[in-house]
Write an enzyme that holds these catalytic residues in place. Structure first.
Site, short mmCIF file in Angstrom:
data_model
loop_
_atom_site.label_atom_id
_atom_site.label_comp_id
_atom_site.label_asym_id
_atom_site.label_seq_id
_atom_site.Cartn_x
_atom_site.Cartn_y
_atom_site.Cartn_z
N LEU A 161 0.63 -1.20 0.06
CA LEU A 161 0.03 -0.11 -0.03
C LEU A 161 0.83 1.29 0.05
O LEU A 161 0.11 2.52 -0.20
CB LEU A 161 -0.94 0.03 1.14
CG LEU A 161 -2.19 -1.14 1.19
CD1 LEU A 161 -2.80 -1.01 2.41
CD2 LEU A 161 -2.93 -0.78 0.08
N GLY A 162 2.25 1.10 0.14
CA GLY A 162 3.00 2.08 0.02
C GLY A 162 3.69 2.28 -1.36
O GLY A 162 4.37 3.40 -1.43
N HIS B 254 -0.75 -8.93 0.28
CA HIS B 254 -0.32 -8.00 -0.47
C HIS B 254 -1.08 -8.07 -2.05
O HIS B 254 -1.77 -6.85 -2.39
CB HIS B 254 1.18 -8.10 -1.28
CG HIS B 254 1.95 -8.31 0.01
ND1 HIS B 254 1.95 -7.46 0.77
CD2 HIS B 254 3.26 -9.17 0.25
CE1 HIS B 254 3.22 -7.51 1.79
NE2 HIS B 254 3.83 -8.68 1.19
N LYS C 199 7.62 -18.30 -5.86
CA LYS C 199 8.86 -17.95 -5.93
C LYS C 199 9.73 -18.72 -6.85
O LYS C 199 9.24 -19.75 -7.25
CB LYS C 199 9.61 -18.63 -4.52
CG LYS C 199 9.10 -17.64 -3.01
CD LYS C 199 9.43 -18.45 -2.01
CE LYS C 199 9.84 -17.53 -0.76
NZ LYS C 199 10.25 -16.26 -0.91
N ARG D 64 -3.41 -7.33 -14.73
CA ARG D 64 -3.82 -7.18 -16.07
C ARG D 64 -5.29 -7.22 -16.12
O ARG D 64 -5.86 -8.43 -15.67
CB ARG D 64 -3.24 -8.45 -16.98
CG ARG D 64 -1.76 -8.30 -17.05
CD ARG D 64 -1.17 -9.48 -17.86
NE ARG D 64 0.40 -9.24 -17.74
CZ ARG D 64 0.93 -8.70 -18.98
NH1 ARG D 64 0.21 -8.49 -20.07
NH2 ARG D 64 2.18 -8.50 -19.20
N TYR E 260 0.46 0.60 -19.12
CA TYR E 260 0.28 0.41 -20.57
C TYR E 260 -1.02 -0.17 -20.84
O TYR E 260 -1.60 -1.15 -20.34
CB TYR E 260 1.41 -0.06 -21.19
CG TYR E 260 1.83 -1.41 -21.09
CD1 TYR E 260 2.68 -1.69 -19.83
CD2 TYR E 260 1.54 -2.28 -21.71
CE1 TYR E 260 2.97 -2.94 -19.64
CE2 TYR E 260 1.88 -3.86 -21.75
CZ TYR E 260 2.81 -3.95 -20.47
OH TYR E 260 3.32 -5.32 -20.15
#
Ligand SMILES: *[C@@H]1O[C@H](CO)[C@@H](O)[C@H](O)[C@H]1NC(C)=O
Ligand SMILES: *[C@@H]1O[C@H](CO)[C@@H](O)[C@H](O)[C@H]1NC(C)=O
Length: 510
Positions: free
Chosen positions: A197-198, A257, A355, A365, A397
Protein backbone atom coordinates in the site's frame (compact mmCIF):
# COMPACT_ATOMS: atom_id res chain seq x y z
CA UNK A 1 20.12 6.89 -19.43
CA UNK A 2 18.18 8.47 -16.57
CA UNK A 3 15.32 6.43 -15.31
CA UNK A 4 12.98 6.08 -12.41
CA UNK A 5 15.17 4.65 -9.73
CA UNK A 6 13.56 2.02 -7.72
CA UNK A 7 13.90 1.94 -3.98
CA UNK A 8 16.48 4.63 -4.06
CA UNK A 9 16.16 6.73 -0.98
CA UNK A 10 16.22 10.23 -2.41
CA UNK A 11 12.62 10.64 -3.50
CA UNK A 12 11.45 13.77 -5.28
CA UNK A 13 8.81 16.19 -4.26
CA UNK A 14 7.51 14.70 -1.04
CA UNK A 15 5.41 17.38 0.62
CA UNK A 16 6.99 19.10 3.60
CA UNK A 17 4.49 18.91 6.38
CA UNK A 18 3.62 21.42 8.98
CA UNK A 19 4.21 19.50 12.14
CA UNK A 20 3.15 20.39 15.63
CA UNK A 21 5.83 22.94 16.61
CA UNK A 22 5.79 22.51 20.36
CA UNK A 23 5.78 18.71 20.38
CA UNK A 24 8.49 16.15 20.67
CA UNK A 25 7.99 13.16 18.42
CA UNK A 26 9.44 9.82 19.46
CA UNK A 27 9.72 6.87 17.13
CA UNK A 28 10.26 3.82 19.28
CA UNK A 29 11.57 0.78 17.44
CA UNK A 30 10.94 -2.42 19.35
CA UNK A 31 13.21 -5.10 18.02
CA UNK A 32 15.86 -2.51 17.17
CA UNK A 33 18.62 -5.08 16.87
CA UNK A 34 16.71 -7.28 14.42
CA UNK A 35 17.14 -7.69 10.70
CA UNK A 36 14.20 -5.55 9.57
CA UNK A 37 15.32 -2.68 11.79
CA UNK A 38 18.89 -2.78 10.48
CA UNK A 39 18.06 -3.25 6.84
CA UNK A 40 14.95 -1.17 6.51
CA UNK A 41 13.66 0.86 9.43
CA UNK A 42 16.79 2.73 10.46
CA UNK A 43 17.92 3.44 6.87
CA UNK A 44 14.44 4.77 6.05
CA UNK A 45 14.38 6.95 9.16
CA UNK A 46 17.80 8.28 8.26
CA UNK A 47 16.66 9.13 4.73
CA UNK A 48 13.63 11.01 6.04
CA UNK A 49 15.76 12.85 8.58
CA UNK A 50 18.35 13.73 5.94
CA UNK A 51 15.73 15.18 3.62
CA UNK A 52 14.14 17.21 6.44
CA UNK A 53 10.84 15.40 6.07
CA UNK A 54 10.38 14.53 9.73
CA UNK A 55 9.24 16.87 12.48
CA UNK A 56 12.25 18.85 13.68
CA UNK A 57 12.15 17.40 17.15
CA UNK A 58 12.11 13.69 16.52
CA UNK A 59 13.85 11.17 18.74
CA UNK A 60 14.57 7.64 17.64
CA UNK A 61 14.43 5.21 20.49
CA UNK A 62 15.60 1.65 19.96
CA UNK A 63 14.50 -1.10 22.31
CA UNK A 64 15.65 -4.73 22.28
CA UNK A 65 17.06 -7.41 24.47
CA UNK A 66 20.69 -7.15 23.35
CA UNK A 67 22.98 -4.86 25.29
CA UNK A 68 24.14 -2.33 22.74
CA UNK A 69 25.78 1.06 22.93
CA UNK A 70 24.61 3.76 20.52
CA UNK A 71 27.81 3.11 18.65
CA UNK A 72 27.01 -0.61 18.31
CA UNK A 73 23.55 0.33 17.10
CA UNK A 74 24.98 2.76 14.55
CA UNK A 75 27.38 0.12 13.28
CA UNK A 76 24.52 -2.32 12.85
CA UNK A 77 22.71 -0.18 10.28
CA UNK A 78 25.14 2.43 8.94
CA UNK A 79 26.23 0.23 6.02
CA UNK A 80 22.60 0.13 4.84
CA UNK A 81 22.25 3.92 4.89
CA UNK A 82 23.07 6.03 1.85
CA UNK A 83 25.34 8.76 3.11
CA UNK A 84 26.65 11.02 0.36
CA UNK A 85 29.73 13.20 0.54
CA UNK A 86 28.95 16.19 2.70
CA UNK A 87 26.20 14.42 4.60
CA UNK A 88 28.45 13.00 7.31
CA UNK A 89 27.63 15.78 9.73
CA UNK A 90 23.93 15.31 9.20
CA UNK A 91 24.32 11.62 9.82
CA UNK A 92 26.10 12.49 13.05
CA UNK A 93 23.13 14.68 14.01
CA UNK A 94 20.80 11.78 13.23
CA UNK A 95 22.78 9.48 15.49
CA UNK A 96 22.69 12.13 18.21
CA UNK A 97 18.90 11.92 18.18
CA UNK A 98 19.10 8.19 18.79
CA UNK A 99 18.65 6.49 22.07
CA UNK A 100 18.86 2.80 22.86
CA UNK A 101 17.38 0.93 25.77
CA UNK A 102 18.07 -2.68 26.45
CA UNK A 103 15.16 -4.51 27.98
CA UNK A 104 13.11 -7.65 27.73
CA UNK A 105 9.64 -7.86 26.25
CA UNK A 106 8.01 -9.27 29.36
CA UNK A 107 9.32 -7.01 32.09
CA UNK A 108 7.20 -4.10 33.22
CA UNK A 109 10.27 -2.66 34.95
CA UNK A 110 12.09 -2.45 31.64
CA UNK A 111 9.15 -0.84 29.91
CA UNK A 112 8.85 1.63 32.77
CA UNK A 113 12.47 2.59 32.15
CA UNK A 114 11.58 3.15 28.52
CA UNK A 115 8.68 5.36 29.58
CA UNK A 116 10.92 7.35 31.89
CA UNK A 117 13.46 8.07 29.25
CA UNK A 118 10.68 9.17 26.89
CA UNK A 119 9.29 11.39 29.62
CA UNK A 120 12.69 12.90 30.24
CA UNK A 121 12.98 13.96 26.63
CA UNK A 122 9.42 15.23 26.50
CA UNK A 123 9.68 17.17 29.76
CA UNK A 124 10.63 20.45 28.09
CA UNK A 125 7.94 20.28 25.43
CA UNK A 126 4.20 20.67 25.55
CA UNK A 127 3.31 17.36 23.99
CA UNK A 128 4.96 14.02 23.48
CA UNK A 129 3.78 12.12 20.41
CA UNK A 130 4.81 8.48 20.37
CA UNK A 131 5.00 5.97 17.56
CA UNK A 132 5.65 2.41 18.70
CA UNK A 133 6.94 0.36 15.82
CA UNK A 134 6.84 -3.38 16.48
CA UNK A 135 9.56 -5.13 14.57
CA UNK A 136 9.09 -8.25 16.64
CA UNK A 137 8.39 -11.94 16.13
CA UNK A 138 4.69 -12.75 16.61
CA UNK A 139 5.16 -14.73 19.82
CA UNK A 140 6.09 -11.57 21.74
CA UNK A 141 3.35 -9.37 20.19
CA UNK A 142 0.92 -10.00 23.02
CA UNK A 143 3.18 -9.28 25.97
CA UNK A 144 4.99 -6.39 24.29
CA UNK A 145 1.77 -4.61 23.33
CA UNK A 146 0.35 -5.14 26.81
CA UNK A 147 3.44 -3.59 28.41
CA UNK A 148 3.50 -0.71 25.98
CA UNK A 149 -0.10 0.10 26.79
CA UNK A 150 0.34 -0.26 30.54
CA UNK A 151 3.72 1.36 30.97
CA UNK A 152 4.58 3.55 28.01
CA UNK A 153 1.37 5.20 26.91
CA UNK A 154 2.09 8.92 26.88
CA UNK A 155 -0.41 11.29 28.45
CA UNK A 156 0.53 14.55 26.79
CA UNK A 157 0.30 13.74 23.09
CA UNK A 158 -0.93 10.97 20.82
CA UNK A 159 0.25 7.36 20.76
CA UNK A 160 0.26 5.08 17.71
CA UNK A 161 1.19 1.47 17.38
CA UNK A 162 2.57 0.03 14.14
CA UNK A 163 2.49 -3.67 13.31
CA UNK A 164 3.56 -5.79 10.39
CA UNK A 165 2.43 -9.18 9.22
CA UNK A 166 1.94 -11.91 10.21
CA UNK A 167 -1.43 -10.91 11.61
CA UNK A 168 -2.23 -14.39 12.77
CA UNK A 169 -2.08 -17.62 10.88
CA UNK A 170 -5.70 -18.11 9.98
CA UNK A 171 -9.09 -16.58 10.76
CA UNK A 172 -9.16 -17.83 14.33
CA UNK A 173 -5.65 -16.73 15.35
CA UNK A 174 -6.10 -13.42 13.56
CA UNK A 175 -9.31 -12.80 15.51
CA UNK A 176 -7.51 -13.66 18.72
CA UNK A 177 -4.81 -11.11 17.98
CA UNK A 178 -7.44 -8.55 17.01
CA UNK A 179 -9.37 -9.10 20.23
CA UNK A 180 -6.17 -8.62 22.19
CA UNK A 181 -5.22 -5.45 20.32
CA UNK A 182 -8.71 -4.03 20.56
CA UNK A 183 -8.70 -4.54 24.31
CA UNK A 184 -5.66 -2.27 24.50
CA UNK A 185 -5.93 0.23 21.65
CA UNK A 186 -8.53 1.96 19.54
CA UNK A 187 -8.57 1.21 15.83
CA UNK A 188 -7.37 4.81 15.21
CA UNK A 189 -4.25 4.01 17.20
CA UNK A 190 -3.38 0.86 15.22
CA UNK A 191 -1.42 1.05 11.96
CA UNK A 192 -1.19 -2.34 10.23
CA UNK A 193 1.44 -2.15 7.52
CA UNK A 194 1.07 -3.88 4.19
CA UNK A 195 3.98 -2.30 2.39
CA UNK A 196 2.32 -2.83 -1.01
CA UNK A 197 0.00 0.00 0.00
CA UNK A 198 3.05 2.25 0.06
CA UNK A 199 3.85 1.58 -3.60
CA UNK A 200 3.26 4.48 -5.95
CA UNK A 201 1.36 2.51 -8.57
CA UNK A 202 -0.80 0.71 -6.06
CA UNK A 203 -1.82 4.09 -4.67
CA UNK A 204 -2.39 5.28 -8.23
CA UNK A 205 -5.18 2.72 -8.71
CA UNK A 206 -7.62 5.05 -6.96
CA UNK A 207 -6.63 8.04 -9.10
CA UNK A 208 -6.65 6.08 -12.34
CA UNK A 209 -10.04 4.58 -11.74
CA UNK A 210 -11.86 7.55 -10.28
CA UNK A 211 -10.20 10.62 -11.78
CA UNK A 212 -10.62 9.45 -15.37
CA UNK A 213 -13.87 9.23 -17.25
CA UNK A 214 -12.75 6.45 -19.54
CA UNK A 215 -11.85 3.66 -17.14
CA UNK A 216 -14.72 3.34 -14.74
CA UNK A 217 -17.54 2.92 -17.27
CA UNK A 218 -15.63 0.02 -18.81
CA UNK A 219 -14.67 -1.44 -15.44
CA UNK A 220 -17.34 -4.15 -15.17
CA UNK A 221 -18.55 -7.51 -16.42
CA UNK A 222 -19.97 -6.03 -19.64
CA UNK A 223 -16.49 -5.15 -20.78
CA UNK A 224 -13.94 -7.01 -18.71
CA UNK A 225 -13.32 -10.67 -19.53
CA UNK A 226 -10.93 -11.48 -16.69
CA UNK A 227 -8.38 -9.92 -14.38
CA UNK A 228 -5.07 -11.34 -13.27
CA UNK A 229 -2.89 -10.11 -10.42
CA UNK A 230 0.61 -11.55 -10.43
CA UNK A 231 3.59 -11.61 -8.12
CA UNK A 232 6.76 -13.37 -9.26
CA UNK A 233 10.22 -13.46 -7.82
CA UNK A 234 13.31 -15.11 -9.25
CA UNK A 235 14.81 -16.14 -5.94
CA UNK A 236 14.25 -19.13 -3.69
CA UNK A 237 14.39 -19.34 0.07
CA UNK A 238 18.20 -19.04 0.05
CA UNK A 239 18.69 -21.38 2.97
CA UNK A 240 16.16 -19.53 5.15
CA UNK A 241 13.07 -21.49 4.24
CA UNK A 242 12.26 -22.55 7.79
CA UNK A 243 10.31 -19.37 8.45
CA UNK A 244 8.59 -19.44 5.06
CA UNK A 245 7.59 -23.06 5.52
CA UNK A 246 5.24 -22.18 8.36
CA UNK A 247 3.42 -19.74 6.10
CA UNK A 248 3.56 -20.70 2.46
CA UNK A 249 2.93 -18.47 -0.51
CA UNK A 250 -0.75 -17.76 0.20
CA UNK A 251 -0.06 -16.27 3.63
CA UNK A 252 3.19 -14.69 2.50
CA UNK A 253 1.92 -12.87 -0.60
CA UNK A 254 -1.66 -13.56 -1.66
CA UNK A 255 -3.81 -13.07 1.45
CA UNK A 256 -2.20 -9.69 2.09
CA UNK A 257 -0.31 -7.97 -0.75
CA UNK A 258 -2.30 -9.28 -3.71
CA UNK A 259 -5.61 -8.90 -1.89
CA UNK A 260 -4.84 -5.25 -1.19
CA UNK A 261 -4.28 -4.68 -4.90
CA UNK A 262 -7.41 -6.67 -5.58
CA UNK A 263 -9.50 -4.49 -3.25
CA UNK A 264 -8.35 -1.23 -4.81
CA UNK A 265 -8.98 -2.57 -8.30
CA UNK A 266 -12.37 -4.12 -7.59
CA UNK A 267 -14.04 -1.84 -5.04
CA UNK A 268 -16.79 0.65 -5.81
CA UNK A 269 -16.10 4.36 -5.78
CA UNK A 270 -15.71 5.47 -2.18
CA UNK A 271 -17.91 8.26 -0.86
CA UNK A 272 -14.79 10.35 -0.22
CA UNK A 273 -11.05 9.99 0.12
CA UNK A 274 -11.33 9.57 3.87
CA UNK A 275 -9.56 6.51 5.17
CA UNK A 276 -12.77 5.07 6.59
CA UNK A 277 -14.73 5.61 3.38
CA UNK A 278 -12.05 3.90 1.31
CA UNK A 279 -11.67 1.05 3.75
CA UNK A 280 -15.44 0.61 3.92
CA UNK A 281 -15.49 -0.04 0.17
CA UNK A 282 -12.63 -2.52 0.41
CA UNK A 283 -14.50 -4.48 3.04
CA UNK A 284 -17.73 -4.32 1.04
CA UNK A 285 -16.20 -5.94 -2.03
CA UNK A 286 -14.43 -8.58 0.07
CA UNK A 287 -17.72 -9.55 1.66
CA UNK A 288 -19.06 -10.54 -1.76
CA UNK A 289 -16.39 -13.18 -2.31
CA UNK A 290 -16.88 -16.84 -1.53
CA UNK A 291 -13.96 -18.68 0.07
CA UNK A 292 -11.24 -19.87 -2.33
CA UNK A 293 -11.52 -23.55 -3.25
CA UNK A 294 -9.07 -26.27 -4.06
CA UNK A 295 -10.87 -27.00 -7.35
CA UNK A 296 -10.03 -23.49 -8.49
CA UNK A 297 -6.40 -23.54 -7.39
CA UNK A 298 -3.05 -24.81 -8.57
CA UNK A 299 -0.18 -25.26 -6.14
CA UNK A 300 3.49 -25.68 -6.92
CA UNK A 301 6.80 -26.25 -5.21
CA UNK A 302 10.12 -25.62 -6.92
CA UNK A 303 12.85 -28.08 -7.71
CA UNK A 304 16.47 -27.12 -8.12
CA UNK A 305 17.74 -26.36 -11.59
CA UNK A 306 20.90 -28.43 -12.15
CA UNK A 307 22.13 -25.97 -14.79
CA UNK A 308 21.40 -22.94 -12.55
CA UNK A 309 24.07 -20.25 -12.26
CA UNK A 310 23.91 -19.76 -8.48
CA UNK A 311 23.72 -22.14 -5.54
CA UNK A 312 20.24 -20.79 -4.85
CA UNK A 313 19.08 -21.79 -8.33
CA UNK A 314 20.51 -25.28 -8.00
CA UNK A 315 18.72 -25.83 -4.72
CA UNK A 316 15.13 -27.01 -4.68
CA UNK A 317 12.79 -25.97 -1.89
CA UNK A 318 13.16 -29.34 -0.16
CA UNK A 319 16.98 -29.14 -0.47
CA UNK A 320 16.95 -26.12 1.83
CA UNK A 321 18.24 -27.59 5.11
CA UNK A 322 15.91 -25.37 7.16
CA UNK A 323 12.80 -26.75 5.41
CA UNK A 324 11.27 -29.83 7.10
CA UNK A 325 11.71 -33.06 5.11
CA UNK A 326 8.79 -33.84 2.85
CA UNK A 327 7.18 -30.42 3.35
CA UNK A 328 4.14 -29.84 1.12
CA UNK A 329 4.14 -26.06 1.64
CA UNK A 330 3.41 -24.38 -1.69
CA UNK A 331 5.96 -21.91 -3.05
CA UNK A 332 3.61 -21.16 -5.95
CA UNK A 333 -0.14 -20.72 -6.08
CA UNK A 334 -2.63 -19.62 -8.69
CA UNK A 335 -6.26 -19.37 -7.70
CA UNK A 336 -9.50 -17.84 -8.84
CA UNK A 337 -11.91 -15.63 -6.92
CA UNK A 338 -15.33 -14.49 -8.07
CA UNK A 339 -17.08 -11.39 -6.84
CA UNK A 340 -20.78 -11.87 -6.52
CA UNK A 341 -21.96 -8.32 -7.13
CA UNK A 342 -23.60 -6.36 -9.90
CA UNK A 343 -20.34 -5.03 -11.32
CA UNK A 344 -18.31 -8.22 -11.36
CA UNK A 345 -20.56 -11.28 -11.47
CA UNK A 346 -19.03 -13.85 -13.80
CA UNK A 347 -15.62 -12.24 -14.10
CA UNK A 348 -12.75 -14.45 -12.88
CA UNK A 349 -10.10 -12.72 -10.79
CA UNK A 350 -6.94 -14.80 -10.94
CA UNK A 351 -4.32 -14.36 -8.25
CA UNK A 352 -0.94 -15.86 -8.94
CA UNK A 353 2.24 -15.76 -6.88
CA UNK A 354 5.45 -17.73 -6.81
CA UNK A 355 9.04 -17.91 -5.75
CA UNK A 356 11.96 -19.18 -7.84
CA UNK A 357 10.30 -18.18 -11.12
CA UNK A 358 11.72 -16.68 -14.30
CA UNK A 359 11.51 -13.00 -13.37
CA UNK A 360 10.74 -10.38 -10.76
CA UNK A 361 7.38 -8.77 -11.35
CA UNK A 362 4.22 -7.54 -9.67
CA UNK A 363 1.39 -6.43 -11.94
CA UNK A 364 -2.31 -6.44 -12.66
CA UNK A 365 -3.76 -7.23 -16.07
CA UNK A 366 -7.31 -6.29 -16.92
CA UNK A 367 -8.33 -8.15 -20.06
CA UNK A 368 -11.21 -6.63 -22.02
CA UNK A 369 -13.72 -8.49 -24.17
CA UNK A 370 -13.65 -8.13 -27.94
CA UNK A 371 -15.95 -5.49 -29.41
CA UNK A 372 -19.53 -6.50 -30.13
CA UNK A 373 -20.70 -6.56 -33.74
CA UNK A 374 -17.20 -7.14 -35.02
CA UNK A 375 -16.93 -5.82 -38.60
CA UNK A 376 -13.47 -7.25 -38.96
CA UNK A 377 -13.94 -10.94 -38.22
CA UNK A 378 -11.02 -13.20 -38.92
CA UNK A 379 -8.49 -10.41 -38.83
CA UNK A 380 -6.82 -11.70 -35.74
CA UNK A 381 -7.84 -8.85 -33.49
CA UNK A 382 -6.64 -9.52 -29.96
CA UNK A 383 -8.17 -8.43 -26.70
CA UNK A 384 -7.31 -5.06 -25.24
CA UNK A 385 -5.44 -5.36 -22.02
CA UNK A 386 -4.66 -2.71 -19.44
CA UNK A 387 -1.48 -3.54 -17.58
CA UNK A 388 -0.32 -1.81 -14.42
CA UNK A 389 3.12 -2.91 -13.39
CA UNK A 390 3.90 -2.13 -9.75
CA UNK A 391 7.49 -3.34 -9.90
CA UNK A 392 10.06 -3.29 -11.31
CA UNK A 393 10.15 -0.58 -13.97
CA UNK A 394 6.77 0.92 -13.05
CA UNK A 395 4.44 1.32 -16.00
CA UNK A 396 0.84 1.64 -17.08
CA UNK A 397 0.15 0.53 -20.61
CA UNK A 398 -2.82 -0.41 -22.68
CA UNK A 399 -2.30 -3.17 -25.21
CA UNK A 400 -4.56 -2.49 -28.18
CA UNK A 401 -5.08 -3.06 -31.89
CA UNK A 402 -4.00 -0.56 -34.49
CA UNK A 403 -4.00 -0.48 -38.29
CA UNK A 404 -0.68 -1.60 -39.65
CA UNK A 405 0.70 1.50 -41.34
CA UNK A 406 0.14 1.56 -45.13
CA UNK A 407 -1.88 -1.65 -45.10
CA UNK A 408 -5.48 -1.94 -46.30
CA UNK A 409 -7.12 -3.17 -43.10
CA UNK A 410 -4.21 -5.11 -41.71
CA UNK A 411 -3.88 -4.72 -37.99
CA UNK A 412 -1.38 -5.33 -35.28
CA UNK A 413 -0.97 -5.10 -31.55
CA UNK A 414 0.48 -1.95 -30.11
CA UNK A 415 0.33 0.00 -26.89
CA UNK A 416 -0.47 3.30 -25.29
CA UNK A 417 2.46 3.43 -23.00
CA UNK A 418 3.11 5.29 -19.80
CA UNK A 419 6.37 3.87 -18.61
CA UNK A 420 7.39 5.94 -15.63
CA UNK A 421 11.08 6.02 -16.57
CA UNK A 422 10.06 7.76 -19.78
CA UNK A 423 7.15 9.93 -18.68
CA UNK A 424 8.72 10.87 -15.36
CA UNK A 425 12.29 10.69 -16.49
CA UNK A 426 14.71 11.16 -13.62
CA UNK A 427 11.97 11.32 -10.99
CA UNK A 428 12.83 9.21 -7.99
CA UNK A 429 9.86 7.44 -6.51
CA UNK A 430 9.71 7.23 -2.75
CA UNK A 431 10.13 3.89 -1.17
CA UNK A 432 7.03 2.34 0.36
CA UNK A 433 8.33 2.60 3.90
CA UNK A 434 9.21 6.27 3.49
CA UNK A 435 5.66 7.12 2.50
CA UNK A 436 4.15 4.92 5.16
CA UNK A 437 6.21 6.38 7.99
CA UNK A 438 5.14 9.88 7.03
CA UNK A 439 1.51 8.76 6.91
CA UNK A 440 1.80 7.33 10.42
CA UNK A 441 3.20 10.63 11.70
CA UNK A 442 0.43 12.53 9.92
CA UNK A 443 -2.20 10.21 11.35
CA UNK A 444 -3.60 9.20 7.97
CA UNK A 445 -4.77 5.60 7.80
CA UNK A 446 -5.74 5.32 4.12
CA UNK A 447 -2.77 3.11 3.31
CA UNK A 448 -3.07 0.83 6.32
CA UNK A 449 -5.16 -2.26 6.79
CA UNK A 450 -8.24 -2.07 8.97
CA UNK A 451 -9.19 -4.97 11.18
CA UNK A 452 -12.32 -5.93 9.27
CA UNK A 453 -10.39 -6.07 5.98
CA UNK A 454 -8.01 -8.47 7.59
CA UNK A 455 -10.82 -10.58 8.94
CA UNK A 456 -12.49 -10.79 5.50
CA UNK A 457 -9.29 -11.82 3.72
CA UNK A 458 -8.71 -14.54 6.29
CA UNK A 459 -12.31 -15.70 5.85
CA UNK A 460 -11.64 -16.14 2.14
CA UNK A 461 -8.43 -18.16 2.49
CA UNK A 462 -8.68 -20.05 5.78
CA UNK A 463 -10.81 -23.00 4.57
CA UNK A 464 -8.44 -23.60 1.65
CA UNK A 465 -5.35 -23.28 3.86
CA UNK A 466 -6.77 -25.71 6.39
CA UNK A 467 -7.75 -28.17 3.70
CA UNK A 468 -4.36 -28.31 2.00
CA UNK A 469 -2.66 -28.59 5.37
CA UNK A 470 -4.95 -31.27 6.78
CA UNK A 471 -4.99 -33.33 3.59
CA UNK A 472 -1.29 -32.65 2.91
CA UNK A 473 -2.14 -31.80 -0.69
CA UNK A 474 1.02 -32.33 -2.69
CA UNK A 475 2.04 -29.34 -4.79
CA UNK A 476 3.13 -29.81 -8.40
CA UNK A 477 6.87 -29.68 -9.04
CA UNK A 478 8.27 -26.90 -11.18
CA UNK A 479 11.83 -26.04 -12.01
CA UNK A 480 13.64 -23.04 -10.55
CA UNK A 481 13.59 -20.28 -13.16
CA UNK A 482 10.52 -21.56 -15.02
CA UNK A 483 7.10 -19.90 -15.34
CA UNK A 484 5.71 -22.23 -12.67
CA UNK A 485 3.59 -25.37 -13.11
CA UNK A 486 1.95 -25.83 -16.53
CA UNK A 487 -1.35 -26.45 -14.80
CA UNK A 488 -1.46 -22.80 -13.85
CA UNK A 489 -1.69 -21.93 -17.57
CA UNK A 490 -4.60 -24.33 -17.86
CA UNK A 491 -6.29 -22.56 -14.94
CA UNK A 492 -5.90 -19.22 -16.74
CA UNK A 493 -7.31 -20.62 -19.97
CA UNK A 494 -10.28 -22.14 -18.15
CA UNK A 495 -10.94 -18.79 -16.57
CA UNK A 496 -11.15 -16.70 -19.67
CA UNK A 497 -7.67 -15.27 -19.51
CA UNK A 498 -6.17 -15.49 -23.00
CA UNK A 499 -2.44 -15.55 -23.35
CA UNK A 500 -1.43 -15.39 -27.02
CA UNK A 501 2.26 -14.66 -26.65
CA UNK A 502 2.10 -12.55 -29.83
CA UNK A 503 2.53 -9.17 -28.16
CA UNK A 504 6.07 -8.03 -27.59
CA UNK A 505 6.76 -5.37 -24.99
CA UNK A 506 8.98 -2.87 -26.84
CA UNK A 507 10.96 -2.11 -23.72
CA UNK A 508 11.19 1.13 -21.79
CA UNK A 509 12.38 4.41 -23.27
CA UNK A 510 12.52 3.01 -26.77
C1 LIG B 1 13.20 20.53 20.62
O1 LIG B 1 12.93 20.20 21.95
C2 LIG B 1 13.78 20.79 22.89
C3 LIG B 1 13.38 20.30 24.25
O2 LIG B 1 13.46 18.91 24.34
C4 LIG B 1 13.69 22.30 22.82
O3 LIG B 1 14.59 22.88 23.70
C5 LIG B 1 13.97 22.73 21.40
O4 LIG B 1 13.74 24.10 21.27
C6 LIG B 1 13.10 21.99 20.41
N1 LIG B 1 13.51 22.33 19.07
C7 LIG B 1 12.67 22.70 18.11
C8 LIG B 1 13.28 22.99 16.80
O5 LIG B 1 11.48 22.77 18.29
C1 LIG C 1 4.38 6.89 31.43
O1 LIG C 1 4.58 8.26 31.14
C2 LIG C 1 3.46 9.07 31.26
C3 LIG C 1 3.83 10.48 30.83
O2 LIG C 1 3.64 10.69 29.45
C4 LIG C 1 2.96 9.03 32.67
O3 LIG C 1 1.80 9.85 32.80
C5 LIG C 1 2.64 7.60 33.04
O4 LIG C 1 2.21 7.52 34.39
C6 LIG C 1 3.84 6.71 32.85
N1 LIG C 1 3.46 5.33 33.06
C7 LIG C 1 3.97 4.58 34.01
C8 LIG C 1 3.43 3.21 34.17
O5 LIG C 1 4.88 4.97 34.71
Amino acid sequence: MPSVKENDDKPDGLPKDEWQEDALYSIIILGASGDLAKKKIYPVLWSLFRDDLLPKNTSFVGYARSKLSIDDLRKSFQANCKIMKGEEEKFFAFIKNNLYISGSYDSSEDFKRLNESLNEREAKTNAGNRVFYLSLPPFVFDTATQHIRENCWGKTGWNRIVLEKPFGHDLESSRKLATHLNSLFTEEEIYRIDHYLGKELVQNLITLRFANRIFNPAWNNHNVASVMITFKEPIGTQGRGGYFDEYGIIRDIIQNHLMQIFCLAAMEKPVSLNAEDIRDEKVRVLRRIAPATIENSVFGQYLGNPTGKTEDEKMGYLDDPTVPKGSVTPTFAALVLKIDNERWEGVPWILRAGKALNERKAEIRVQFKKPDGDIMPGTGAKRDELVIRFQPNEAIYLKMMTKTPNSHFGMEETELDMTYSKRYEGVVLAEAYQLLFLEILRGRQIHFVRNDELEETWRIFTPLLHQIENEKVKPIDYEFGSRGPRDADRLLAENNFIYTGTYKWPGPSK
